[in-house]
Motif scaffolding. Structure first.
Motif, PDB file in Angstrom:
ATOM      1  N   LEU A   1      30.102 -65.880  25.319  1.00 20.03           N
ATOM      2  CA  LEU A   1      30.129 -66.365  26.574  1.00 20.03           C
ATOM      3  C   LEU A   1      28.643 -65.950  27.158  1.00 20.03           C
ATOM      4  N   ILE A   2      28.125 -64.639  26.784  1.00 20.19           N
ATOM      5  CA  ILE A   2      26.895 -64.312  27.581  1.00 20.19           C
ATOM      6  C   ILE A   2      25.773 -65.267  27.242  1.00 20.19           C
ATOM      7  N   ALA A   3      25.909 -65.887  25.739  1.00 19.71           N
ATOM      8  CA  ALA A   3      24.705 -66.534  25.404  1.00 19.71           C
ATOM      9  C   ALA A   3      24.870 -68.100  25.868  1.00 19.71           C
ATOM     10  N   ALA A   4      26.004 -68.461  26.188  1.00 18.76           N
ATOM     11  CA  ALA A   4      26.057 -69.699  26.896  1.00 18.76           C
ATOM     12  C   ALA A   4      25.859 -69.677  28.386  1.00 18.76           C
ATOM     13  N   VAL A   5      26.586 -68.737  28.893  1.00 19.54           N
ATOM     14  CA  VAL A   5      26.606 -68.540  30.627  1.00 19.54           C
ATOM     15  C   VAL A   5      25.405 -67.985  31.309  1.00 19.54           C
ATOM     16  N   ARG A   6      25.121 -67.189  30.418  1.00 15.13           N
ATOM     17  CA  ARG A   6      24.274 -66.346  30.850  1.00 15.13           C
ATOM     18  C   ARG A   6      24.430 -65.520  32.271  1.00 15.13           C
ATOM     19  N   PRO A   7      25.769 -64.988  32.368  1.00 19.98           N
ATOM     20  CA  PRO A   7      26.108 -64.254  33.697  1.00 19.98           C
ATOM     21  C   PRO A   7      25.280 -63.215  34.228  1.00 19.98           C
ATOM     22  N   ASP A   8      25.194 -62.970  35.439  1.00 20.66           N
ATOM     23  CA  ASP A   8      24.404 -61.993  36.030  1.00 20.66           C
ATOM     24  C   ASP A   8      25.466 -60.743  36.050  1.00 20.66           C
ATOM     25  N   ALA A   9      26.654 -60.861  35.909  1.00 21.48           N
ATOM     26  CA  ALA A   9      27.629 -59.821  35.919  1.00 21.48           C
ATOM     27  C   ALA A   9      28.753 -60.185  35.260  1.00 21.48           C
ATOM     28  N   VAL A  10      29.405 -59.117  34.498  1.00 21.86           N
ATOM     29  CA  VAL A  10      30.694 -59.485  33.921  1.00 21.86           C
ATOM     30  C   VAL A  10      31.781 -58.493  34.386  1.00 21.86           C
ATOM     31  N   HIS A  11      32.883 -58.895  34.363  1.00 21.75           N
ATOM     32  CA  HIS A  11      33.894 -58.144  34.760  1.00 21.75           C
ATOM     33  C   HIS A  11      34.903 -57.898  33.573  1.00 21.75           C
ATOM     34  N   ILE A  12      35.128 -56.710  33.154  1.00 19.86           N
ATOM     35  CA  ILE A  12      35.892 -56.372  31.800  1.00 19.86           C
ATOM     36  C   ILE A  12      37.197 -55.925  32.200  1.00 19.86           C
ATOM     37  N   THR A  13      38.238 -56.346  31.871  1.00 17.97           N
ATOM     38  CA  THR A  13      39.488 -56.392  32.441  1.00 17.97           C
ATOM     39  C   THR A  13      40.536 -56.432  31.030  1.00 17.97           C
ATOM     40  N   THR A  14      39.832 -55.931  29.880  1.00  9.73           N
ATOM     41  CA  THR A  14      40.565 -55.728  28.491  1.00  9.73           C
ATOM     42  C   THR A  14      41.375 -54.605  28.321  1.00  9.73           C
ATOM     43  N   PRO A  15      42.276 -54.595  27.078  1.00 11.39           N
ATOM     44  CA  PRO A  15      42.884 -53.251  26.838  1.00 11.39           C
ATOM     45  C   PRO A  15      41.710 -52.098  26.787  1.00 11.39           C
ATOM     46  N   HIS A  16      42.056 -51.010  27.076  1.00  9.25           N
ATOM     47  CA  HIS A  16      41.395 -49.808  27.261  1.00  9.25           C
ATOM     48  C   HIS A  16      40.507 -49.457  25.931  1.00  9.25           C
ATOM     49  N   ASN A  17      40.923 -49.784  24.702  1.00  8.67           N
ATOM     50  CA  ASN A  17      40.115 -49.549  23.608  1.00  8.67           C
ATOM     51  C   ASN A  17      38.830 -50.307  23.339  1.00  8.67           C
ATOM     52  N   THR A  18      38.816 -51.410  24.068  1.00 11.32           N
ATOM     53  CA  THR A  18      37.812 -52.449  23.863  1.00 11.32           C
ATOM     54  C   THR A  18      36.828 -52.052  25.125  1.00 11.32           C
ATOM     55  N   HIS A  19      37.018 -51.174  26.174  1.00  9.51           N
ATOM     56  CA  HIS A  19      36.282 -51.309  27.307  1.00  9.51           C
ATOM     57  C   HIS A  19      34.827 -50.838  27.036  1.00  9.51           C
ATOM     58  N   ALA A  20      34.623 -49.664  26.159  1.00  9.00           N
ATOM     59  CA  ALA A  20      33.209 -49.233  26.135  1.00  9.00           C
ATOM     60  C   ALA A  20      32.415 -50.192  25.081  1.00  9.00           C
ATOM     61  N   ALA A  21      32.994 -50.740  24.030  1.00  7.47           N
ATOM     62  CA  ALA A  21      32.167 -51.537  23.189  1.00  7.47           C
ATOM     63  C   ALA A  21      31.789 -52.694  23.971  1.00  7.47           C
ATOM     64  N   ILE A  22      32.515 -53.573  24.657  1.00  7.37           N
ATOM     65  CA  ILE A  22      32.409 -54.641  25.338  1.00  7.37           C
ATOM     66  C   ILE A  22      31.072 -54.209  26.358  1.00  7.37           C
ATOM     67  N   ALA A  23      31.270 -53.080  27.277  1.00 10.63           N
ATOM     68  CA  ALA A  23      30.524 -52.908  28.358  1.00 10.63           C
ATOM     69  C   ALA A  23      29.196 -52.525  27.471  1.00 10.63           C
ATOM     70  N   ALA A  24      29.337 -51.672  26.620  1.00  4.57           N
ATOM     71  CA  ALA A  24      27.723 -51.131  26.213  1.00  4.57           C
ATOM     72  C   ALA A  24      26.985 -52.491  25.525  1.00  4.57           C
ATOM     73  N   ASP A  25      27.822 -53.430  24.839  1.00  9.63           N
ATOM     74  CA  ASP A  25      26.991 -54.519  24.348  1.00  9.63           C
ATOM     75  C   ASP A  25      26.266 -55.313  25.560  1.00  9.63           C
ATOM     76  N   CYS A  26      27.349 -55.502  26.577  1.00  7.99           N
ATOM     77  CA  CYS A  26      26.709 -56.253  27.926  1.00  7.99           C
ATOM     78  C   CYS A  26      25.646 -55.692  28.435  1.00  7.99           C
ATOM     79  N   LEU A  27      25.665 -54.416  28.623  1.00  7.75           N
ATOM     80  CA  LEU A  27      24.488 -53.472  29.308  1.00  7.75           C
ATOM     81  C   LEU A  27      23.215 -53.817  28.468  1.00  7.75           C
ATOM     82  N   HIS A  28      23.598 -53.663  27.106  1.00  8.40           N
ATOM     83  CA  HIS A  28      22.362 -53.931  26.326  1.00  8.40           C
ATOM     84  C   HIS A  28      21.691 -55.079  26.260  1.00  8.40           C
TER      85      HIS A  28
END
Length: 337
Positions: A59-86
């Motif tokens: 998604l990030i590679a294709a869309v290049r969003p300015d911001a993402v909203h992460i509304t996934t199960p708890h155990n995926t929050h940190a990994a996805i958010a950290a990767d997006c911030l990176h």
């Protein structure tokens, strides 16, 4: 506000209020959605007419969003958010910050290392009642806080957990009632009264033991940095979702939250601060203020410094919850890490 591209990662239940908020923002448009469940992904693509992806990196590679909203199960929050911030993408992530303390600390460090902003959805801080309580207490006119108490008397049944099995597990949710429902009230309590420096508490499974492995009932007594004591009780065994209660007693008044806020002064005066009422496709117990938090976040993207409800701020409530688990499950490190 310039034309900003938003994307939603996770198209489950709570994503509804994020989609609503994005649609109402001037200068922000939904540019993509992501979900690992093909059915939910197809439904979101059909509803919003945007590209859909089964993983956030694509998604990030294709869309290049300015911001993402992460509304996934708890155990995926940190990994996805950290990767997006990176990758330099701003992040709004649903509570809790993470499902473990280790993952929460990982996200705190990732946010510090990134130029992108991160917000955690403790949207109840934007409620009219919570804002009024904070203003009254901060002004100092009510004198010192003497004590506080809070309750969360809600109802969840077997169907709630069977519809999303991760909710009832330590591995998926990081906990039960305290992580998934009561953490909002824990956050308000420590935000309004002061940071918690010590607590004594207990968590247990009182009535859903055949369905979940996590707790459905919990209580604690906390000592705050300013010397104030607070008492807290929460359960999912109630017959209905009763209004959250939050009482703060000061030297000159008592602040009582029961949907609306009632301020009773020592001289007999009574003031009522009504909570806002908004129409939404979301569930009533999610509150009314996601839109305000999300709008505020986007309005501050061009400003220097972190968002005010950032990873470090959200880590405070995570540590409180995990300390209750540490005291309740001394032989189960996986529940308290």
């Amino acid at each position: 506000m310039t034309d900003l591209k938003a994307a939603v990662i996770g198209c489950g239940d709570v994503s509804a209020v994020h989609f609503e908020a994005i649609a109402k923002l001037d200068g922000v448009r939904l540019a993509g959605v992501c979900d690992t469940d093909p059915g939910r992904l197809a439904a979101a693509v059909g509803a919003f007419g945007v590209p859909g992806f089964s993983d956030h990196a694509s998604l990030i590679a294709a869309v290049r969003p300015d911001a993402v909203h992460i509304t996934t199960p708890h155990n995926t929050h940190a990994a996805i958010a950290a990767d997006c911030l990176h990758r330099g993408v701003n992040v709004i992530v649903e509570k809790p910050l993470a499902h473990t303390l280790e993952e929460g600390r990982r996200l705190v460090e990732a946010a510090k290392a990134s130029d992108a902003k991160l917000a955690v959805c403790f949207q109840n801080r934007y409620n009219a009642t919570a804002q009024a309580m904070h203003s009254l207490l901060s002004a100092g006119d009510l004198g010192s806080v003497v004590g506080a108490s809070a309750t969360v008397m809600w109802h969840r049944d077997t169907d709630y957990y069977r519809s999303r099995p991760w909710r009832g597990t330590w591995a998926g949710g990081g906990g039960g009632l305290m992580m998934n429902q009561a953490i909002h009230t824990v956050d308000l309590l420590q935000w309004l009264v002061g940071e918690v420096v010590s607590l004594s508490g207990n968590a247990a499974t009182r009535f859903l033991g055949e369905t979940i492995e996590v707790e459905d009932t919990a209580e604690f007594v906390a000592e705050h940095a300013n010397g104030v004591r607070s008492a807290f009780y929460a359960t999912l065994a109630n017959a209905v979702n009763a209004p959250v209660t939050l009482d703060i007693v000061t030297e000159k008044a008592t602040l009582s939250l029961r949907g609306d806020l009632t301020v009773t002064y020592g001289d007999g005066r009574v003031e009522v601060v009504p909570e806002r009422v908004v129409e939404s496709g979301g569930r009533a117990y999610w509150g009314v203020s996601h839109e305000l938090l999300i709008s505020d976040f986007y309005s501050k993207l061009s400003e220097a410094g972190p968002f005010w409800i950032d990873a470090e701020e959200a880590e405070k409530s995570l540590r409180i919850v995990k300390e209750i688990y540490r005291q309740s499950y001394p032989d189960a490190a996986g529940k308290v890490s």
